[in-house]
Design a protein around this motif. Structure first.
Motif, PDB file in Angstrom:
ATOM      1  N   SER A 136     -17.797  30.200 -51.223  1.00 24.16           N
ATOM      2  CA  SER A 136     -17.726  29.273 -50.098  1.00 24.16           C
ATOM      3  C   SER A 136     -16.643  28.206 -50.248  1.00 24.16           C
ATOM      4  O   SER A 136     -15.914  27.936 -49.183  1.00 24.16           O
ATOM      5  CB  SER A 136     -19.195  28.831 -49.667  1.00 24.16           C
ATOM      6  OG  SER A 136     -18.952  28.056 -48.413  1.00 24.16           O
ATOM      7  N   ALA A 137     -16.792  27.568 -51.397  1.00 21.14           N
ATOM      8  CA  ALA A 137     -15.883  26.298 -51.586  1.00 21.14           C
ATOM      9  C   ALA A 137     -14.310  26.894 -51.801  1.00 21.14           C
ATOM     10  O   ALA A 137     -13.673  26.296 -51.387  1.00 21.14           O
ATOM     11  CB  ALA A 137     -16.242  25.837 -53.120  1.00 21.14           C
ATOM     12  N   ALA A 138     -14.149  28.257 -52.396  1.00 20.14           N
ATOM     13  CA  ALA A 138     -12.952  28.616 -52.616  1.00 20.14           C
ATOM     14  C   ALA A 138     -12.134  28.702 -51.215  1.00 20.14           C
ATOM     15  O   ALA A 138     -11.099  28.907 -51.190  1.00 20.14           O
ATOM     16  CB  ALA A 138     -13.152  29.985 -53.518  1.00 20.14           C
ATOM     17  N   ARG A 139     -12.989  29.377 -50.234  1.00 17.60           N
ATOM     18  CA  ARG A 139     -12.679  29.680 -49.049  1.00 17.60           C
ATOM     19  C   ARG A 139     -12.048  28.219 -48.377  1.00 17.60           C
ATOM     20  O   ARG A 139     -11.061  28.404 -47.825  1.00 17.60           O
ATOM     21  CB  ARG A 139     -13.395  30.157 -47.983  1.00 17.60           C
ATOM     22  CG  ARG A 139     -13.663  31.733 -48.250  1.00 17.60           C
ATOM     23  CD  ARG A 139     -14.616  32.292 -47.092  1.00 17.60           C
ATOM     24  NE  ARG A 139     -14.793  33.611 -47.156  1.00 17.60           N
ATOM     25  CZ  ARG A 139     -16.127  34.199 -47.403  1.00 17.60           C
ATOM     26  NH1 ARG A 139     -17.044  33.504 -47.773  1.00 17.60           N
ATOM     27  NH2 ARG A 139     -16.158  35.601 -47.597  1.00 17.60           N
ATOM     28  N   GLU A 140     -12.913  27.192 -48.558  1.00 18.58           N
ATOM     29  CA  GLU A 140     -12.679  25.787 -48.021  1.00 18.58           C
ATOM     30  C   GLU A 140     -11.352  25.546 -48.722  1.00 18.58           C
ATOM     31  O   GLU A 140     -10.515  24.407 -48.141  1.00 18.58           O
ATOM     32  CB  GLU A 140     -13.632  25.042 -48.140  1.00 18.58           C
ATOM     33  CG  GLU A 140     -14.923  25.407 -47.408  1.00 18.58           C
ATOM     34  CD  GLU A 140     -14.700  25.650 -45.805  1.00 18.58           C
ATOM     35  OE1 GLU A 140     -13.950  25.190 -45.172  1.00 18.58           O
ATOM     36  OE2 GLU A 140     -15.480  26.472 -45.114  1.00 18.58           O
ATOM     37  N   PHE A 141     -11.023  25.561 -49.774  1.00 21.42           N
ATOM     38  CA  PHE A 141      -9.870  24.976 -50.550  1.00 21.42           C
ATOM     39  C   PHE A 141      -8.704  26.194 -50.420  1.00 21.42           C
ATOM     40  O   PHE A 141      -7.718  25.814 -50.913  1.00 21.42           O
ATOM     41  CB  PHE A 141     -10.291  24.985 -52.158  1.00 21.42           C
ATOM     42  CG  PHE A 141     -11.333  24.066 -52.386  1.00 21.42           C
ATOM     43  CD1 PHE A 141     -11.516  22.885 -51.657  1.00 21.42           C
ATOM     44  CD2 PHE A 141     -12.421  24.179 -53.467  1.00 21.42           C
ATOM     45  CE1 PHE A 141     -12.515  22.020 -51.748  1.00 21.42           C
ATOM     46  CE2 PHE A 141     -13.323  23.446 -53.521  1.00 21.42           C
ATOM     47  CZ  PHE A 141     -13.276  22.207 -52.808  1.00 21.42           C
ATOM     48  N   ASP A 142      -8.719  27.125 -49.565  1.00 22.53           N
ATOM     49  CA  ASP A 142      -7.766  28.038 -49.383  1.00 22.53           C
ATOM     50  C   ASP A 142      -7.120  28.670 -50.575  1.00 22.53           C
ATOM     51  O   ASP A 142      -6.315  28.972 -50.770  1.00 22.53           O
ATOM     52  CB  ASP A 142      -6.770  27.270 -48.603  1.00 22.53           C
ATOM     53  CG  ASP A 142      -5.844  28.187 -47.740  1.00 22.53           C
ATOM     54  OD1 ASP A 142      -6.008  29.352 -47.549  1.00 22.53           O
ATOM     55  OD2 ASP A 142      -4.630  27.700 -47.633  1.00 22.53           O
ATOM     56  N   ALA A 143      -8.088  29.134 -51.561  1.00 23.62           N
ATOM     57  CA  ALA A 143      -7.675  29.730 -52.604  1.00 23.62           C
ATOM     58  C   ALA A 143      -7.306  31.048 -52.581  1.00 23.62           C
ATOM     59  O   ALA A 143      -7.668  31.656 -51.456  1.00 23.62           O
ATOM     60  CB  ALA A 143      -9.046  29.751 -53.582  1.00 23.62           C
ATOM     61  N   LYS A 144      -6.314  31.383 -53.225  1.00 27.91           N
ATOM     62  CA  LYS A 144      -5.555  32.698 -53.279  1.00 27.91           C
ATOM     63  C   LYS A 144      -6.213  33.770 -54.301  1.00 27.91           C
ATOM     64  O   LYS A 144      -5.970  35.060 -54.126  1.00 27.91           O
ATOM     65  CB  LYS A 144      -4.051  32.639 -53.479  1.00 27.91           C
ATOM     66  CG  LYS A 144      -3.515  31.586 -52.357  1.00 27.91           C
ATOM     67  CD  LYS A 144      -3.590  32.107 -51.037  1.00 27.91           C
ATOM     68  CE  LYS A 144      -2.815  31.618 -50.085  1.00 27.91           C
ATOM     69  NZ  LYS A 144      -3.111  29.851 -50.081  1.00 27.91           N
ATOM     70  N   VAL A 145      -6.588  33.131 -55.454  1.00 30.31           N
ATOM     71  CA  VAL A 145      -7.146  34.061 -56.533  1.00 30.31           C
ATOM     72  C   VAL A 145      -8.568  33.332 -56.537  1.00 30.31           C
ATOM     73  O   VAL A 145      -8.989  32.168 -57.039  1.00 30.31           O
ATOM     74  CB  VAL A 145      -6.503  33.828 -57.783  1.00 30.31           C
ATOM     75  CG1 VAL A 145      -7.126  34.901 -58.771  1.00 30.31           C
ATOM     76  CG2 VAL A 145      -4.920  34.595 -57.466  1.00 30.31           C
ATOM     77  N   PHE A 146      -9.547  34.128 -56.904  1.00 30.68           N
ATOM     78  CA  PHE A 146     -11.057  34.073 -57.114  1.00 30.68           C
ATOM     79  C   PHE A 146     -11.293  34.526 -58.596  1.00 30.68           C
ATOM     80  O   PHE A 146     -11.124  35.715 -58.898  1.00 30.68           O
ATOM     81  CB  PHE A 146     -12.052  34.654 -56.261  1.00 30.68           C
ATOM     82  CG  PHE A 146     -13.292  34.135 -56.136  1.00 30.68           C
ATOM     83  CD1 PHE A 146     -13.753  32.803 -56.018  1.00 30.68           C
ATOM     84  CD2 PHE A 146     -14.388  35.243 -56.061  1.00 30.68           C
ATOM     85  CE1 PHE A 146     -14.880  32.365 -56.016  1.00 30.68           C
ATOM     86  CE2 PHE A 146     -15.841  34.673 -56.213  1.00 30.68           C
ATOM     87  CZ  PHE A 146     -16.166  33.422 -55.949  1.00 30.68           C
ATOM     88  N   ALA A 147     -11.711  33.552 -59.598  1.00 33.93           N
ATOM     89  CA  ALA A 147     -11.545  33.921 -61.008  1.00 33.93           C
ATOM     90  C   ALA A 147     -12.533  33.434 -61.545  1.00 33.93           C
ATOM     91  O   ALA A 147     -13.569  32.562 -61.272  1.00 33.93           O
ATOM     92  CB  ALA A 147     -10.360  33.402 -61.550  1.00 33.93           C
TER      93      ALA A 147
END
Length: 426
Positions: A136-147
């Motif tokens: 959820s946080a990664a989406r809000e930070f507009d992340a391109k890679v989830f790692a």
């Protein structure tokens, strides 16, 4: 966890949408109390201490929670996630079973024992909980890679969650990780990276990448404060499933130590919100002797946790420099609990014991927790008359090698009744 100074140029993001983190207010330093705005930050700019999510909680009722979905999002008002979190594709973990363990209790001499069985989560470990909050946080930070750097279960959960969300995943593991856990990650992602070294080496590499690469969300590094909050849902569920009361004692495995501290945080939040009665409870931590820096520190009554090189079959607990170790000591001492450790042979015995008394096949972390529970009873550190919960964090199919030489067919017989009778199986 290795703390690397954050690069401001790498933490610039689009403005956060209103309500992106629910009722979360700020990130607060656990050491000096300094507050920073919600964002992909994990180290305090004043003292480099770890940051933690702080909230302005609304009034929440038991009825409102019970009306929610049968997963962790029933507690979304208490997590750093938006109110529409259910609409975002995720693995929907949580609300796993709490089983009364009468057989195990009778074997160990505990009057009232429960097992919180998190092996039934989507990727068969509790890590699905924390990853859902990190996603959820990664989406809000507009992340391109989830790692992530991982000892196995986290890599499984990140890879699966990324696949479900349609985001690129890259997971880093020690090269000597159990093969089933490697396969469990590789089936979800084509970017499983094995690193020559132990978990602490892998984590150091991940911290360096997070500080240099734009658009990478490392769940347990630069979005760690949000990720860690997912473990609170274990504590919420235990209380709700017990009829909105806290157990007298809870035994929790310790790797980084975050799970244990967040279960305690959950209990404290439930008390503050008036959802459970305020009462004393004891928290116990469980480690394998081959990687037991927190247990060692507890036993010699020091706050100085000396990093170790892990040497244990309990690889999911093999973090030689635990990020939350000092806070585990704080919780266990404050509540009157303890931190204990057991040998690898006792870990194996714990796996078999849980399977043959309660029909639950646990991995080495659960074997560690059950084995420590047994030791706590034998050494008189745990009150056997009090209601006790032990947490099983993962499924035994992930660590088959741990017991493969301990269990086998009791006999090989011909397909005849005479052969059956001669075997004298009953």
């Amino acid at each position: 966890m290795t703390v690397v100074a954050e690069n401001p140029a790498r933490t610039t993001r689009k403005p956060l949408r209103a309500g992106a983190f629910g009722h979360a207010r700020v990130l607060a330093c656990r050491e000096c109390g300094h507050e920073v705005d919600l964002g992909p930050h994990y180290a305090c700019p004043e003292c480099f201490g770890p940051l933690e999510v702080s909230y302005d909680f609304p009034a929440v009722t038991r009825e409102e929670i019970a009306a929610g979905p049968a997963n962790i999002w029933r507690y979304k008002a208490l997590l750093p996630v938006p109110s529409d979190i259910e609409e975002s594709p995720n693995t929907e973990p949580g609300f796993t079973r709490l089983l009364r363990a009468n057989n195990l209790g009778a074997t160990l001499g505990i009057d009232n024992l429960w097992v919180k069985d998190d092996s039934t989560n989507p990727t068969n470990s509790f890590k699905d909980r924390v990853v859902a909050c990190a996603l959820s946080a990664a989406r809000e930070f507009d992340a391109k890679v989830f790692a992530c750097p991982s000892t196995g279960n986290l890599a499984n959960a990140v890879a699966a969650a990324g696949a479900r969300a349609g985001i690129k995943t890259v997971v880093f593991i020690p090269s000597n990780l159990e093969k089933p856990k490697q396969i469990n990650s590789a089936v979800y992602t084509d970017s499983l990276v094995a690193v020559d070294g132990n978990y602490d080496d892998v984590n150091k590499l991940a911290s360096e990448i997070a500080g240099e690469e734009e658009g990478w969300a490392f769940v347990n590094v630069n979005v760690r404060p949000f990720y860690a909050e997912g473990s609170k849902t274990l504590g919420y569920e235990i209380a709700e499933q017990l009829g909105w009361r806290l157990p007298d004692q809870v035994v929790i495995p310790v790797a980084s130590g975050s799970q244990l501290t967040k279960v305690d945080k959950a209990f404290q939040e439930l008390i503050t919100l008036g959802l459970v009665e305020d009462k004393p409870y004891k928290v116990y931590g469980a480690q394998a002797t081959g990687c037991s820096p927190v247990s060692v520190a507890y036993k010699v009554n020091t706050d100085a946790i000396r990093p170790v090189k892990p040497d244990t079959i309990a690889k999911s607990l093999a973090i030689g420099n635990p990020a939350d170790g000092i806070y585990v000591l704080d919780v266990c001492r404050r509540t009157g609990g303890a931190v204990e450790d057991i040998s690898d042979e006792e870990v194996r015995e714990g796996i078999v014991l849980l399977a043959r008394t309660e029909g639950i096949f646990t991995e080495t972390a659960g074997g560690t927790t059950v084995g420590v529970l047994k030791k706590l009873v034998e050494t008189g550190q745990l009150d056997t008359t009090l209601e006790t919960v032990v947490i099983n964090t993962g499924h035994g199919l992930k660590t088959l090698d741990a017991v493969s030489d301990r269990v086998s067919a009791v006999a090989t017989i011909a397909p005849t009744y005479a052969a059956f009778a001669a075997a004298d199986l009953v």
